[in-house]
Design an enzyme around this catalytic site. Structure first.
Site, mmCIF file in Angstrom:
data_model
loop_
_atom_site.group_PDB
_atom_site.id
_atom_site.type_symbol
_atom_site.label_atom_id
_atom_site.label_comp_id
_atom_site.label_asym_id
_atom_site.label_seq_id
_atom_site.Cartn_x
_atom_site.Cartn_y
_atom_site.Cartn_z
ATOM 1 C CB SER A 66 48.131 5.079 32.858
ATOM 2 O OG SER A 66 48.788 3.885 32.565
ATOM 3 C CD GLU A 91 49.198 -0.909 31.488
ATOM 4 O OE1 GLU A 91 48.345 -1.691 31.035
ATOM 5 O OE2 GLU A 91 50.408 -1.176 31.550
ATOM 6 C CE1 TYR A 144 45.616 2.074 36.943
ATOM 7 C CE2 TYR A 144 46.762 1.559 34.892
ATOM 8 C CZ TYR A 144 46.621 2.340 36.020
ATOM 9 O OH TYR A 144 47.485 3.382 36.242
#
Ligand code: GDP
Length: 442
Positions: free
Chosen positions: A242, A244, A266
């Site tokens: 991701s 992120e 996460y």
């Protein structure tokens, strides 16, 4: 020699019941004249009389064939049905040729065509017979590309059709927290490729459930890789990484070599998932790829994500079902792409000769405010500020990622991939779908 004229009135539906029948209501002068002065007859133009199944209404195509041939020509549907019933379908030489070709080339079978419950242009019985045929001949990779068609598919019947087909699909249970369930699933399914898209994937929740997020999103990847290593290390593996992971970005735009600085539990778990994928590739030679996908949205997004929250609320506000849309900050920016485009990139990664890691992004970023503005514009609302409340406190996250924008030039060069859907098209697709859903829901 006496001249004879044969007049065939195609589409002239004579019924025994005069009520509501335009032919009786209109009382056509010329036709009545012919009927009174010349011999005439009516033709039975439906069901078995024209080679269709018993209760099937007629259509011009079969009418013309039967009149032209001067005899009953069995139509495709009953002909294929009887070949399935007597087993000759499974000996069809053209079908058998596809099997030997696919087995030789180690290729896949793609079935493209219409589906519906109506039995005019397609028949589910035929589709199931084809699937049975390929199964009997050990063809495992069969892909269905199905189109519903207006004649055969009453409104909403597509959902029923898909459900019926899904009932024939075998679902195998597995759990990312349970190592042995993953190995059993692989043993049973014997896949060539595994795509790990499973995770606790909502950033905000990861602060409330950091350990569980780590169990699924981080260690879950190791469990899948271990199952592959022990069951069949030739299985190709895709890990959904991701954007992120870049979090507090160290360079802009972010690419495969950009240093990670995740900003949420996460993101931290995803960094672990990424590196364990790279590690199994380097340690065991597993064909493992990590796709660093920037935010990808579609009408299937859950309402907890800001894009869908907006499209859903805008659709409802425009229909008078909702008054306000409450958001957090309108300033954060994301590189938002269309999920459908990104899935193609994922598939391309595993279709290469060499496993590798790729950033998948549009290379553009837009603020939450841009999304809101375009969504309201699409439904014709210009003064959108009247409907939007920004409640910073309620939506506060302990840490935010900054300026996420991806550089997908490696994917473009090696996979030949680029996004097909623009930001504006994405917003409009999401609002349009929510509008349709809300209109249906009443
Ligand atoms: P993420 O990028 O995976 O965190 O996707 P989200 O859709 O959850 O959030 C995207 C951005 O929108 C984040 O910077 C949020 O802080 C911001 N945002 C602003 N208002 C909202 C809201 O009401 N809900 C969500 N989910 N995000 C919001």
């Amino acid at each position: 020699m006496k001249k004879v004229i044969l007049i065939v009135l195609d589409g002239y539906g004579v019924s025994n019941n005069p009520v509501g029948n335009p032919i009786y209501d209109v009382n056509p002068k010329n036709i009545n004249f012919y009927k009174e002065n010349f011999p005439y007859t009516t033709l039975d133009a439906s069901g078995e009389a024209v080679g269709l199944p018993k209760t099937e209404v007629g259509n011009s195509e079969v009418g013309h064939i039967n009149i032209g041939a001067g005899s009953v020509v069995l139509q495709d549907l009953p002909r294929i049905n009887s070949s399935i019933d007597d087993g000759s379908f499974y000996k069809n030489s053209s079908l058998l040729k596809t099997i030997s070709h696919v087995n030789k080339s180690k290729g896949n079978i793609h079935i493209l065509g219409l589906v519906g419950q109506g039995n005019v242009h397609s028949s589910l019985k035929h589709l199931y017979a084809l699937l049975e045929f390929y199964k009997k001949n050990n063809c495992e990779n069969v892909f269905l590309h199905l189109f519903t068609d207006g004649r055969d598919s009453p409104p909403k019947s597509g959902i029923e059709t898909i459900k019926e087909i899904e009932d024939k699909v075998n679902l195998i249970q597995g759990d990312l927290l349970d190592q042995s369930s993953l190995a059993s699933a692989l043993l049973e399914a014997q896949p060539d490729e595994v795509y790990n898209l499973a995770a606790q994937s909502y950033v905000k929740t990861s602060w409330n459930q950091p350990v569980l997020t780590g169990e699924f999103t981080a260690l879950g990847v190791t469990r899948v890789l271990e199952a592959i290593r022990t069951v069949n290390p030739k299985i190709k593996f895709y890990q959904a990484s991701s954007s992120e992971m870049f979090g507090k970005v160290t360079e802009t735009p972010q690419k495969e070599t950009t240093r990670f600085h995740p900003r949420s539990p996460y993101g931290v778990a995803k960094v672990y998932g990424h590196y364990i994928t790279v590690n199994y590739r380097e340690s065991y030679g597993i064909f493992a790829c990590s796709g660093m996908l920037f935010n990808h949205e579609s009408p299937r997004r859950g309402l907890e994500f800001v894009t869908r929250k907006i499209s859903h609320a805008v659709a409802r506000i425009s229909l008078g079902k909702q008054k306000k849309l409450e958001l957090g900050s309108l300033e954060p920016k994301r590189d938002w792409g269309y999920a459908g485009d990104y899935v193609e990139a994922i598939w391309l990664m595993l279709a290469q000769n060499k496993p590798d890691d790729y950033v998948i992004a549009t290379g553009e970023n837009h603020s939450v405010k841009d999304f809101v503005e375009l969504a309201f514009n699409y439904v014709g609302i210009k003064d959108w500020q009247k409907y939007v409340v920004s409640n910073m406190e309620a939506h506060m996250r302990p840490a935010e990622v900054d300026y996420l924008i991806g550089d997908a030039s490696k994917a473009k060069k090696i996979l030949g991939w680029k996004p097909k859907t623009s930001f504006k098209q994405l917003v409009e697709l999401m609002v349009e779908t929510d509008l349709k859903r809300e209109k249906k829901a009443k």
